[in-house]
Scaffold this motif. Structure first.
Motif, mmCIF file in Angstrom:
data_model
loop_
_atom_site.group_PDB
_atom_site.id
_atom_site.type_symbol
_atom_site.label_atom_id
_atom_site.label_comp_id
_atom_site.label_asym_id
_atom_site.label_seq_id
_atom_site.Cartn_x
_atom_site.Cartn_y
_atom_site.Cartn_z
ATOM 1 N N THR A 1 -0.444 5.018 2.649
ATOM 2 C CA THR A 1 -0.844 6.898 2.589
ATOM 3 C C THR A 1 0.496 7.237 2.862
ATOM 4 O OG1 THR A 1 -2.311 6.924 4.618
ATOM 5 C CG2 THR A 1 -3.465 6.175 2.389
ATOM 6 N N ASP B 1 -7.366 -3.528 6.311
ATOM 7 C CA ASP B 1 -7.197 -2.584 6.778
ATOM 8 C C ASP B 1 -5.911 -1.049 6.967
ATOM 9 O OD1 ASP B 1 -9.091 -0.198 7.280
ATOM 10 O OD2 ASP B 1 -8.695 -0.269 9.701
ATOM 11 N N ARG C 1 -4.781 1.939 4.949
ATOM 12 C CA ARG C 1 -3.985 3.147 5.312
ATOM 13 C C ARG C 1 -2.706 3.524 5.818
ATOM 14 N NH1 ARG C 1 -7.586 2.468 10.404
ATOM 15 N NH2 ARG C 1 -7.043 4.489 10.732
#
Length: 163
Positions: A26, A19, A23
């Motif tokens: 990005t 996770d 993230r």
């Protein structure tokens, strides 16, 4: 090119780690997963196994989010590792307040060592906040089901270790 470093022992890599990697992807063009060689922790998986699991889990993810993701073993200071890989950003995942207290001290020390390298904290998504590699290993060792905490390949490796 913006390079980020996400360090940890990843023993083993969990869905919480994935996770944070997704993230963090990005925020950077290249993400280096710094795999710490920490002999004091006595890892279950060898360094080579941890790197292989990270590479396997991140291969499709890198294509999906359109960045380069590489695993990089390190045994030196975190700030030196960041310099070695050309990272201007250190990414740290947080699960709870206790994590923040430790990380806050670490950032202060790292800023004293190199003010050009920033640290960014990413909170784990709610469904991943309780996941800790240490607890995953303990559950697996005692015969519990860890399939909701780790990717399938990692689950298979854990079962092979403890069955």
């Amino acid at each position: 090119m913006r390079v980020g470093l996400y360090p940890g022992t990843f023993d083993p890599i969990t869905l919480g780690h994935i996770d944070i990697i997704r993230r963090a992807g990005t925020l950077v063009d290249k993400l280096v997963i710094g795999v710490a060689i920490n002999r004091d922790k006595g890892p279950l998986f060898t360094l080579e196994e941890r790197v292989a699991l990270i590479e396997a889990e991140c291969e499709a993810l890198a294509r999906e989010i359109g960045i380069e993701i590489v695993a990089h073993p390190f045994e030196n200071l975190l700030i030196d590792c960041a310099r070695d890989v050309g990272a201007g950003l250190i990414i740290r995942g947080l699960r709870a307040v206790a994590d923040f207290e430790y990380e806050y001290q670490m950032v202060g020390m790292n800023r004293q060592l190199d003010t050009s390298i920033e640290t960014v904290f990413l909170m784990a998504e709610a469904q991943h906040q309780a996941i800790a590699s240490k607890l995953v290993k303990e559950i697996a060792r005692l015969g519990g089901d860890v399939s909701k905490f780790v990717p399938p390949r990692v689950n298979d490796e854990l079962r092979a270790r403890f069955d």
